[in-house]
Design a protein around this motif. Structure first.
Motif, PDB file in Angstrom:
ATOM      1  N   VAL A   1       4.442  62.913  11.841  1.00 35.90           N
ATOM      2  CA  VAL A   1       4.746  64.320  12.113  1.00 35.90           C
ATOM      3  C   VAL A   1       3.793  65.212  11.325  1.00 35.90           C
ATOM      4  N   PRO A   2       3.141  66.177  11.965  1.00 35.42           N
ATOM      5  CA  PRO A   2       2.264  67.094  11.224  1.00 35.42           C
ATOM      6  C   PRO A   2       3.039  67.816  10.123  1.00 35.42           C
ATOM      7  N   GLY A   3       2.485  67.797   8.930  1.00 32.15           N
ATOM      8  CA  GLY A   3       3.135  68.466   7.805  1.00 32.15           C
ATOM      9  C   GLY A   3       3.981  67.550   6.951  1.00 32.15           C
ATOM     10  N   VAL A   4       4.211  66.316   7.406  1.00 30.95           N
ATOM     11  CA  VAL A   4       4.987  65.350   6.628  1.00 30.95           C
ATOM     12  C   VAL A   4       4.025  64.482   5.818  1.00 30.95           C
ATOM     13  N   LYS A   5       4.195  64.511   4.498  1.00 24.30           N
ATOM     14  CA  LYS A   5       3.376  63.665   3.635  1.00 24.30           C
ATOM     15  C   LYS A   5       4.055  62.318   3.384  1.00 24.30           C
ATOM     16  N   ILE A   6       5.266  62.374   2.835  1.00 21.97           N
ATOM     17  CA  ILE A   6       6.001  61.143   2.540  1.00 21.97           C
ATOM     18  C   ILE A   6       7.447  61.315   2.988  1.00 21.97           C
ATOM     19  N   PRO A   7       7.880  60.585   3.998  1.00 19.32           N
ATOM     20  CA  PRO A   7       9.294  60.616   4.387  1.00 19.32           C
ATOM     21  C   PRO A   7      10.067  59.491   3.687  1.00 19.32           C
ATOM     22  N   THR A   8      11.240  59.795   3.191  1.00 13.66           N
ATOM     23  CA  THR A   8      12.072  58.800   2.522  1.00 13.66           C
ATOM     24  C   THR A   8      13.502  58.894   3.058  1.00 13.66           C
ATOM     25  N   ILE A   9      14.008  57.789   3.552  1.00 13.81           N
ATOM     26  CA  ILE A   9      15.404  57.742   3.989  1.00 13.81           C
ATOM     27  C   ILE A   9      16.243  57.353   2.776  1.00 13.81           C
ATOM     28  N   LEU A  10      16.978  58.318   2.228  1.00 13.34           N
ATOM     29  CA  LEU A  10      17.797  58.074   1.052  1.00 13.34           C
ATOM     30  C   LEU A  10      19.087  57.334   1.409  1.00 13.34           C
ATOM     31  N   SER A  11      19.588  57.608   2.613  1.00 14.24           N
ATOM     32  CA  SER A  11      20.828  56.962   3.044  1.00 14.24           C
ATOM     33  C   SER A  11      20.897  56.976   4.559  1.00 14.24           C
ATOM     34  N   ALA A  12      21.383  55.880   5.122  1.00 16.22           N
ATOM     35  CA  ALA A  12      21.621  55.793   6.556  1.00 16.22           C
ATOM     36  C   ALA A  12      22.950  55.082   6.766  1.00 16.22           C
ATOM     37  N   GLN A  13      23.831  55.702   7.546  1.00 12.25           N
ATOM     38  CA  GLN A  13      25.141  55.137   7.822  1.00 12.25           C
ATOM     39  C   GLN A  13      25.484  55.342   9.287  1.00 12.25           C
ATOM     40  N   SER A  14      26.369  54.506   9.781  1.00  6.73           N
ATOM     41  CA  SER A  14      26.848  54.677  11.155  1.00  6.73           C
ATOM     42  C   SER A  14      28.329  54.343  11.209  1.00  6.73           C
ATOM     43  N   SER A  15      29.013  54.960  12.171  1.00  2.47           N
ATOM     44  CA  SER A  15      30.409  54.636  12.432  1.00  2.47           C
ATOM     45  C   SER A  15      30.596  54.538  13.934  1.00  2.47           C
ATOM     46  N   TRP A  16      31.600  53.790  14.336  1.00  2.00           N
ATOM     47  CA  TRP A  16      31.800  53.535  15.757  1.00  2.00           C
ATOM     48  C   TRP A  16      33.288  53.493  16.066  1.00  2.00           C
ATOM     49  N   ILE A  17      33.579  53.510  17.342  1.00  2.00           N
ATOM     50  CA  ILE A  17      34.965  53.477  17.774  1.00  2.00           C
ATOM     51  C   ILE A  17      35.603  52.145  17.395  1.00  2.00           C
ATOM     52  N   ASP A  18      36.707  52.230  16.687  1.00  2.00           N
ATOM     53  CA  ASP A  18      37.496  51.047  16.350  1.00  2.00           C
ATOM     54  C   ASP A  18      38.668  51.003  17.324  1.00  2.00           C
ATOM     55  N   ALA A  19      38.658  50.024  18.208  1.00  2.00           N
ATOM     56  CA  ALA A  19      39.693  49.951  19.235  1.00  2.00           C
ATOM     57  C   ALA A  19      41.086  49.819  18.641  1.00  2.00           C
ATOM     58  N   ASP A  20      41.190  49.253  17.432  1.00  2.00           N
ATOM     59  CA  ASP A  20      42.506  49.060  16.820  1.00  2.00           C
ATOM     60  C   ASP A  20      43.139  50.367  16.375  1.00  2.00           C
ATOM     61  N   ILE A  21      42.328  51.336  15.976  1.00  2.00           N
ATOM     62  CA  ILE A  21      42.870  52.622  15.517  1.00  2.00           C
ATOM     63  C   ILE A  21      42.664  53.725  16.549  1.00  2.00           C
ATOM     64  N   GLY A  22      41.899  53.421  17.602  1.00  2.00           N
ATOM     65  CA  GLY A  22      41.702  54.394  18.665  1.00  2.00           C
ATOM     66  C   GLY A  22      40.801  55.557  18.287  1.00  2.00           C
ATOM     67  N   GLY A  23      39.935  55.365  17.313  1.00  2.00           N
ATOM     68  CA  GLY A  23      39.013  56.422  16.890  1.00  2.00           C
ATOM     69  C   GLY A  23      37.888  55.832  16.067  1.00  2.00           C
ATOM     70  N   TYR A  24      37.092  56.725  15.473  1.00  2.00           N
ATOM     71  CA  TYR A  24      35.961  56.263  14.674  1.00  2.00           C
ATOM     72  C   TYR A  24      36.431  55.704  13.337  1.00  2.00           C
ATOM     73  N   GLY A  25      35.833  54.592  12.949  1.00  2.00           N
ATOM     74  CA  GLY A  25      36.099  54.015  11.647  1.00  2.00           C
ATOM     75  C   GLY A  25      35.249  54.693  10.589  1.00  2.00           C
ATOM     76  N   PRO A  26      35.410  54.321   9.326  1.00  2.00           N
ATOM     77  CA  PRO A  26      34.613  54.918   8.254  1.00  2.00           C
ATOM     78  C   PRO A  26      33.142  54.533   8.392  1.00  2.00           C
ATOM     79  N   PRO A  27      32.215  55.429   8.020  1.00  2.00           N
ATOM     80  CA  PRO A  27      30.783  55.104   8.099  1.00  2.00           C
ATOM     81  C   PRO A  27      30.431  53.886   7.253  1.00  2.00           C
ATOM     82  N   GLN A  28      29.562  53.057   7.827  1.00  2.00           N
ATOM     83  CA  GLN A  28      29.108  51.863   7.139  1.00  2.00           C
ATOM     84  C   GLN A  28      27.605  51.967   6.889  1.00  2.00           C
ATOM     85  N   PRO A  29      27.134  51.473   5.742  1.00  2.00           N
ATOM     86  CA  PRO A  29      25.705  51.610   5.422  1.00  2.00           C
ATOM     87  C   PRO A  29      24.817  50.785   6.343  1.00  2.00           C
ATOM     88  N   ILE A  30      23.639  51.336   6.632  1.00  2.00           N
ATOM     89  CA  ILE A  30      22.588  50.624   7.354  1.00  2.00           C
ATOM     90  C   ILE A  30      21.494  50.325   6.337  1.00  2.00           C
TER      91      ILE A  30
END
Length: 287
Positions: free
Chosen positions: A235-264
Motif C-alpha cells: 500500500v502506498p504510504g505504508v512502511k511497516i505493517p504489524t498485526i498485533l492481534s487477530a481473532q475470529s468468532s463464528w456461529i456456535d450452533a449449541d448457543i445459537g449465536g457467536y461464540g467468544p473470539p478466538q486467536p488466529i
C-alpha cells in the motif's frame, strides 16, 4: 495448451527455410530468416499466416474440449467432494426434481427464471471423520450472505434426495465469521495522515487493501496473516505493517449465536466459509 499463431508460423517457416529443394527454387540460403527473405505481403507469408491461424483455432478448440472433459470427469457421479460441491451449486429454489432423478425439471422455465433460482452462489465441501460437510452461501447486493430459512429447508431436502445412501451430510449456512484485527502501521507522513487517509486521494488505502484481500480469498479459503501483511506492505504510504492481534468468532450452533473470539496465530479457515471484518477502529498509525 494452444500455441500462439506466431509460434506456429515460426515453426512452419523454419522448416520452409531449411528445405533444400525450396532453397534451389527460391534462391535463398538454407537457414536464412524467413522475415528477411519474404515481405509480410508476400503470397508465401500470407498463406503461412492463414495456415498458422487455422492450426491455432484447432488447438484452441482441443483445449476447450479437454477442459470440458476434465470438468465432467471431476464432477461425475462418483460421490467425491467435488461432485457434492457441483450438486450444491446446481440447486434451484422453487423447482422440482425430475422424478427419480437428481436434476431439476426446467421444461417450462425461461433461462432468466432458471438463473434466478440458483441462489447458492458459493459452496465448499470437507470430509471430517465420519461425515461430510457442505458449506454454502448466497449473495445479497453482491455481498456473501446465508440462505434465508425457507430456502435452507428446501436445500437440505434437495441434499437428502441426491446424497449417497449411508453418508451423513451436515449443511453449514451460517452468518460470516467475524474477524477482529488490531494493526499498527508505520506510515510515510508524506503520503498518509495520522488517521491513515491518503493525502492525495482522500481515501483510506489500508482499509481498502484489507477489504480487497477478503474479496480475493476463495470461499472457505485459508486466511494467512503473512499474506495479509504482504498485501498491506504494497500500500502506498505504508512502511511497516504489524498485526498485533487477530481473532475470529463464528456461529456456535449449541448457543445459537457467536461464540467468544478466538486467536488466529498463523492461519485459519472460516467455519462459515467467509469472513466479515469488524471495522477498522483498531488500526493505528505511527511515524
Amino acid at each position: 495448451m494452444a500455441r500462439t499463431t506466431a509460434e506456429i508460423k515460426l515453426e512452419i517457416t523454419t522448416i520452409f527455410m531449411n528445405n533444400g529443394v525450396l532453397s534451389s527454387l527460391y534462391g535463398f540460403v538454407i537457414g536464412d530468416s524467413f522475415e528477411a527473405t519474404f515481405s509480410n505481403t508476400a503470397l508465401e507469408s500470407i498463406l503461412f499466416d492463414i495456415v498458422a491461424f487455422s492450426i491455432f483455432t484447432i488447438e484452441t478448440l482441443f483445449d476447450i474440449h479437454k477442459a470440458e472433459i476434465d470438468d465432467k470427469l471431476t464432477n461425475q457421479k462418483s460421490g467425491r467432494p467435488s461432485w457434492y460441491r457441483y450438486m450444491a451449486l446446481q440447486f434451484q429454489y422453487g423447482f422440482a426434481l425430475v422424478q427419480d432423478k437428481d436434476y431439476f425439471d426446467n421444461s417450462a422455465a425461461t433461462p432468466e427464471q432458471i438463473e434466478a433460482s440458483k441462489i447458492v452462489k458459493y459452496a465448499a465441501v470437507t470430509q471430517p471423520p465420519g461425515r461430510l460437510v457442505i458449506k454454502i452461501a448466497g449473495e445479497v447486493n453482491n455481498v456473501l450472505s446465508p440462505l434465508p430459512g425457507e430456502a435452507l429447508v428446501s436445500f437440505i431436502e434437495y441434499v437428502e434426495e441426491f446424497k449417497w445412501g449411508g453418508v451423513d451430510v451436515d449443511v453449514i449456512n451460517f452468518l460470516p465469521d467475524r474477524l477482529y484485527l488490531v494493526i499498527q502501521i508505520e506510515r510515510d507522513a508524506l503520503v498518509l495522515d495520522a488517521a491513515g487517509m491518503s493525502i492525495l486521494n482522500g481515501n483510506f488505502p489500508v482499509n481498502d487493501a484489507i477489504q480487497q484481500y477478503m474479496k480475493e480469498l476463495p470461499f472457505d479459503g485459508q486466511l494467512v496473516l503473512l499474506h495479509l501483511i504482504d498485501k498491506l506492505q504494497k500500500v502506498p504510504g505504508v512502511k511497516i505493517p504489524t498485526i498485533l492481534s487477530a481473532q475470529s468468532s463464528w456461529i456456535d450452533a449449541d448457543i445459537g449465536g457467536y461464540g467468544p473470539p478466538q486467536p488466529i496465530n498463523i492461519k485459519t479457515i472460516p467455519v462459515s466459509g467467509y469472513f466479515e471484518v469488524q471495522g477498522f477502529n483498531d488500526i493505528s498509525y505511527v511515524v
